[in-house]
Each structure stands twice: as structure tokens, then as C-alpha cells.
Design an enzyme around this catalytic site. Sequence first.
Site, short mmCIF file in Angstrom:
data_model
loop_
_atom_site.label_atom_id
_atom_site.label_comp_id
_atom_site.label_asym_id
_atom_site.label_seq_id
_atom_site.Cartn_x
_atom_site.Cartn_y
_atom_site.Cartn_z
N HIS A 331 18.93 60.20 66.38
CA HIS A 331 18.68 60.62 67.76
C HIS A 331 18.13 62.04 67.74
O HIS A 331 18.45 62.83 66.84
CB HIS A 331 19.98 60.56 68.58
CG HIS A 331 19.78 60.76 70.04
ND1 HIS A 331 19.81 62.01 70.63
CD2 HIS A 331 19.55 59.88 71.04
CE1 HIS A 331 19.61 61.88 71.94
NE2 HIS A 331 19.45 60.60 72.21
N ASP A 390 20.63 52.66 71.73
CA ASP A 390 19.68 51.55 71.67
C ASP A 390 20.01 50.56 70.56
O ASP A 390 19.58 49.41 70.60
CB ASP A 390 18.25 52.08 71.46
CG ASP A 390 17.78 52.89 72.65
OD1 ASP A 390 17.92 52.41 73.79
OD2 ASP A 390 17.29 54.01 72.46
#
Length: 453
Positions: A331, A390
Site C-alpha cells: 500500500h 483490495d
Amino acid sequence: MTGFNMKVTPEIENLTEICKDHSTLDLSLYGKYDVKRGLRDVNGKGVLAGLTQVSNVCATKVVDGKEVPCAGKLSYRGYDIKDLTRGFIEDDRFGFEETTYLLMFGKLPTAQELQDFTKLLANQRSLPTNFVRDVIMKAPSKDIMNALSRSVLTLYCYDKNPDDIALPNVLRQCLNLISVFPLLSVYGYQAYNHYSCGKSLYIHNPKKDLSTAENILRMLRPDKKYSHLEAKILDLALILHMEHGGGNNSTFTTRVVSSSGTDTYSAVAAALGSLKGPKHGGANIKVMSMFNDMKKHIKDFSDEDEIRVYLRKLLHKEAFDKRGLIYGMGHAVYSVSDPRAQVLKGFVEKLAKEKGRMKDYQLYANVEHLAPEVIAQERRIYKGVSANVDFYSGFVYSMLDLPLELYTPMFAVARIVGWSAHRMEELINVDKIIRPAYKNVLDPSEYVPLSDR
């Protein structure tokens, strides 16, 4: 009168005051953090500016004077997302509406405030007469995000006061859009599925006594049926995707466009255009596609060595899309952990058991465990790597039988809340700051023609 022609009622006025009370910034912070006031500095030079109280993302802490990575934290109006969702989970209740109130108005509602607000949203959960037929059913798009943007811009034409950016009017518009985004998304998909894919057409009306998550599943499915666990997990996913600080692409877009003084529909359409990008809202689709390819090449989902071989091929650009990426891992901000992924993972196994997908769950769990190890061996990395939201959200949506075309629109259904909160905050504070600071500059008598400079 309800819907987009609803007048600004005393209730809306009261909610606006609550929003203002909890969205007004301490102006001294601009000097403390050297943030410019507005889009121009005193010399007229363009600057990047912004402060927010809507949410906060933290991935580091200071130890012995040095900044080091720590477990990721996400807070909505000061409330840790883990604590917030834990309350909904323990009480076995839906939290989308309550979290919407929190983000919009800066505080958790009382029982009566929540009841009134939920009723307000439910009453706005309808579209103008013939809108489905005249707008959504005509020229359906294979990309539901485009259909969603078109619908939002067309709703401008149905609003009798679309350009007024007075705070009560903007709040009215935002609440209307939050209420109808599920309808616009699901109906947009149903139109595409019928006219482009030749499938049966289902247009189910939402029910006022159901939560947002329940209505999405009800409108999407031919038989309108869903389990309590399915609705609970969709509700949780929407809450986790609702907001993520002011620096993400679509929220930044919302604030920049809002600062120009444009109407709400144009600002939201701009945000949708940003979210549509695969580097922002479409990430979980990439994760799903990668796992589908992985299943074709890995025979034993419990064989860690076989999984390691495939992951190395991904990094060496020898598998899937040959981009050298393991999608869903890592991320831009978080390194040790993504709190949203941790919350969502707690329910993934339960849903996998209900859906008979434990074999797939085992593969996801093994990849989450092995990917950081393989990446550390194959790449020089400056920070830790962990699963992001995700990684599991696409798997959750697939178990909920949501079509791939609705993955990013579901993100929009959640994030419209965050966009609305940021738009209100932007307008509340720009109105306070810009007008006094630039009163003389905006005065025509002070304008210097370009040719005389």
C-alpha cells in the site's frame, strides 16, 4: 415533497448547523503547519493546500526521535475504524447509515438522531419519474462507472436549484446522492446486462425499512433473497471503503473541483472519473483476475512451495499480466498492516464456509502469508509489505455473487459519503477563509489589466 426537488427543511437546516459545528477548523493550524490559505498564496502563486478533520490515516510512529513503521490505523472523525466496526459486529446491526452520519456531521448520532437520519435517507431513496426509463435504460454502458457519471450529471437537470452552493442546499444534494447511488449502480448494471448481454431485466424497487446493504442485494438478485451474513459483510465492506483521508485521488479531486465553486453534480462526476482509474478504484478487479490465473496454474492450493514458484514468476514478469506485481499486496501508506484488510478478513472465512469456498479461502490465506516472504527475497524494499483491503474485497464480492462490473461502482456507493463530507468541509472553510483574505483582490476597482502589468 421528497427527492431532488425537496425543499431545504428545518431538519436540513439543523443538520447543516451540526455539520458546521464539527467541520470548522482552527485557523491557527494553517500557520503552524505552513499550509497556504486557498489556491493562491499572497503573491498569487498557485499552491497545494488542505487540512481535514474527516478522517486520518497513520502508518508510522516516532521512536527515539526517528519515524518507524507501525500497524496501520484509520480513524473516522477520531474514531478508530476497528473500534467503530467492532461495535456494529458485536451488536449485530448494520452500520452504513450511522457511519454516514458520523462522517458528515462529525459526531456519532443519538438513537433518535440515527432513527431520523435513517428515515431521511430512506425517503430520498428514489429517482425522478421515468428517470430509469429515459436515462439509465437508454444507451447503457458496459462500464457502469461511466453510466453512473452520466446519471449523476443528468440529475443536475432534475434539480430546480442545482448551482446554489449555499451549505444547506449542498447538504441536501449530497444526501440525495448518497441515497440513490445504490439505485444508479445496480440499475445501470441491469440495463447493461439486459441490452448488451441479452439477459433478463430486473428492476426491483428498494424498501424503506431495509439498510443500504440489504437493498443493494435485494435490487441486484432476481429473487430478491439474501442471507443476513451476506448483508452484514456487504455493509462492513461499504463502511471500510467509505473514507480514506483527503489525499487519495478521488477525494483530492472532489476538494479541488469544489474549491472552484462548481455545482455538486459536477464535483461528484469528477470524483467518479478519478475513482474509475485502475490505479484507484479498480484494484480489486486486478486481484481477482490474478487469482483466477493462479488457480489455472496451481494444482494444490495447500502446497506452499508451488505457490512460491508462481509468486516468483509474477515478480519476474513471467505470469499473469507480466507486470511484475503481486496485486493486493502493499500500500502507498501502510506497511506493517492495513486495518481495513484486517477487519474484512475476520468475516471472509465465515462467508467462505457459508458459500462452500474454503478451498479458495485457503489459497488467499496462503498467498497473504507467503507473498511478503517472496517479495523480501526477490526485491529490495524500503518498507514492509502486507495485504491491503483490495486483497480480500474482490473475493468477498465474488462470494456475494456481485458481477465484476459492479466492483468499482460498489466502491463509489461507499466513497460518495467521504466525498460529500469533504465537499462540505471544503465549502465551509473556503467560505470562511477565501472571501475575507481576497476581498480587495476580487474588488473590480483593484483589478489591474494584464496589459498594464
